[in-house]
Design an enzyme around this catalytic site. Structure first.
Site, short mmCIF file in Angstrom:
data_model
loop_
_atom_site.label_atom_id
_atom_site.label_comp_id
_atom_site.label_asym_id
_atom_site.label_seq_id
_atom_site.Cartn_x
_atom_site.Cartn_y
_atom_site.Cartn_z
N HIS A 62 14.82 -13.98 30.62
CA HIS A 62 15.63 -13.99 31.14
C HIS A 62 16.69 -14.74 32.04
O HIS A 62 16.25 -15.51 32.72
CB HIS A 62 15.11 -12.29 32.21
N GLU A 79 10.30 -9.18 37.20
CA GLU A 79 10.52 -8.44 35.69
C GLU A 79 9.16 -7.92 34.85
O GLU A 79 9.35 -7.94 33.45
CB GLU A 79 11.41 -9.01 34.47
N HIS A 100 20.72 -16.29 34.14
CA HIS A 100 22.15 -15.45 34.95
C HIS A 100 23.22 -16.74 34.65
O HIS A 100 22.80 -17.57 34.75
CB HIS A 100 21.73 -15.91 36.34
N HIS A 107 24.39 -8.91 36.21
CA HIS A 107 23.13 -9.27 35.96
C HIS A 107 23.10 -11.17 35.98
O HIS A 107 22.44 -11.89 36.11
CB HIS A 107 22.34 -8.65 36.74
O1 2HA Z 1 14.90 -13.29 40.94
O2 2HA Z 1 16.60 -12.84 38.34
O3 2HA Z 1 15.80 -10.27 37.72
C1 2HA Z 1 14.10 -13.30 39.51
C2 2HA Z 1 15.54 -12.17 38.61
C3 2HA Z 1 15.49 -10.93 38.52
ZN ZN Z 2 18.02 -11.62 37.40
#
Ligand code: 2HA
Ligand code: ZN
Length: 279
Positions: free
Chosen positions: A145, A121, A147, A216
């Site tokens: 970033h 990313e 999850h 996501h």
């Molecule tokens: O695996 O999270 O967005 C990396 C990520 C892709």
């Molecule tokens: Zn991701």
């Protein structure tokens, strides 16, 4: 107490952050990524002092141009690396790279000991850094970033719409409007690691530090490890409350607009922006 240490002060701070994100359940396996725009003189001096024999690697072309970031140096997680390993293998999980050739390529300065490249990313991170550096007057330096499960769950339960999501979160905890007055902006489901997701995110990052990548994860910008963790932690906490309220059949009452306006008045000095979704 954190006893982790590292010759590069920025790795010393970033590795415990990454490990903590894993322990929160936000960065399973190789999920998520992180980058930090480092103060150039300071990191150059640190590398010269502790790694005097290191020479910059050959430049690698990028899928996106970042002319405003020419010469900037980033600490960044490697593609395929696990946040869980950040304390144990910091020199493998992280690398330090510099944007060169007018912001069209990067070259490695340090790290990625197993041969990794910057996160898949990275193009989105660079687009985000360029925008948030400008919008924040240089204050914001860090992109995370991850999850977070409660936040992601909401993208299956709610309209994929920035106002609806922002209000649902603000209305669940008084802290929210103070900590993210710029709201959460929604990007539709797009293929991870593409220029398309970078461009869609860039448009929303003009107005907010926090993006929802639908189905996501979250993509957030802030100044330092404490602030970025606090931002994601608060969004995830409010998401958990909202999801529980939805699971129990919906809210009977919420923190209303009048109270949100009062919070804005009382805590305006702490806010990074004027709230937009208050009408
Ligand atoms: O695996 O999270 O967005 C990396 C990520 C892709
Ligand atoms: Zn991701």
């Amino acid at each position: 107490m954190n006893s982790f240490t590292h010759p590069i002060s920025f790795v010393k701070e970033a590795a415990p952050l990454a490990h903590m994100c894993w322990s929160m359940g936000w960065n399973e396996a190789n999920g998520g990524n992180f980058s930090w725009r480092l103060p150039r003189d300071e990191i150059t001096a640190i590398l010269a002092r502790h790694y005097p024999d290191l020479a910059p690697a050959e430049p690698v072309a990028m899928p996106i141009d970042a002319p405003d970031l020419e010469g900037e140096i980033f600490l960044v997680t490697g593609s395929g690396q696990f946040f869980r390993h950040a304390l144990e293998k910091p020199n493998q999980v992280f690398g330090i790279v510099q944007t060169v050739q007018g912001g069209t390529a990067w070259r490695k300065l340090w790290g990625f000991s197993s041969g990794a490249q910057p996160t898949s990313e990275f193009a989105t991170h660079l687009a985000a850094h360029a925008i948030r550096k400008r919008v924040s007057g240089g204050r914001e330096r860090m992109i995370l970033h991850c999850h977070p499960p409660e936040f992601i769950a909401l993208s299956f339960l709610m309209p994929l719409e920035s106002r609806a999501l922002t209000r649902a979160l603000w209305e669940k905890m008084p802290e929210c409007i103070v900590i993210f007055p710029d709201g959460v902006r929604v990007v539709p489901l797009l293929l991870p690691g593409t220029v398309e997701i970078a461009e869609a995110s860039a448009a929303e990052l003009e107005r907010s530090r926090v993006i929802s990548w639908s189905h996501h994860g979250i993509f957030a910008s802030e100044e330092n490890p404490d602030k970025i963790f606090a931002l994601v932690e608060t969004v995830e906490k409010a998401s958990a409350i909202h999801r529980r309220v939805l699971s129990a059949g919906g809210a009977r009452q919420v923190i209303d607009t009048k109270m949100l306006c009062q919070l804005t008045e009382k805590f305006g000095a702490l806010m990074v922006a004027k709230p937009e979704f208050l009408d």
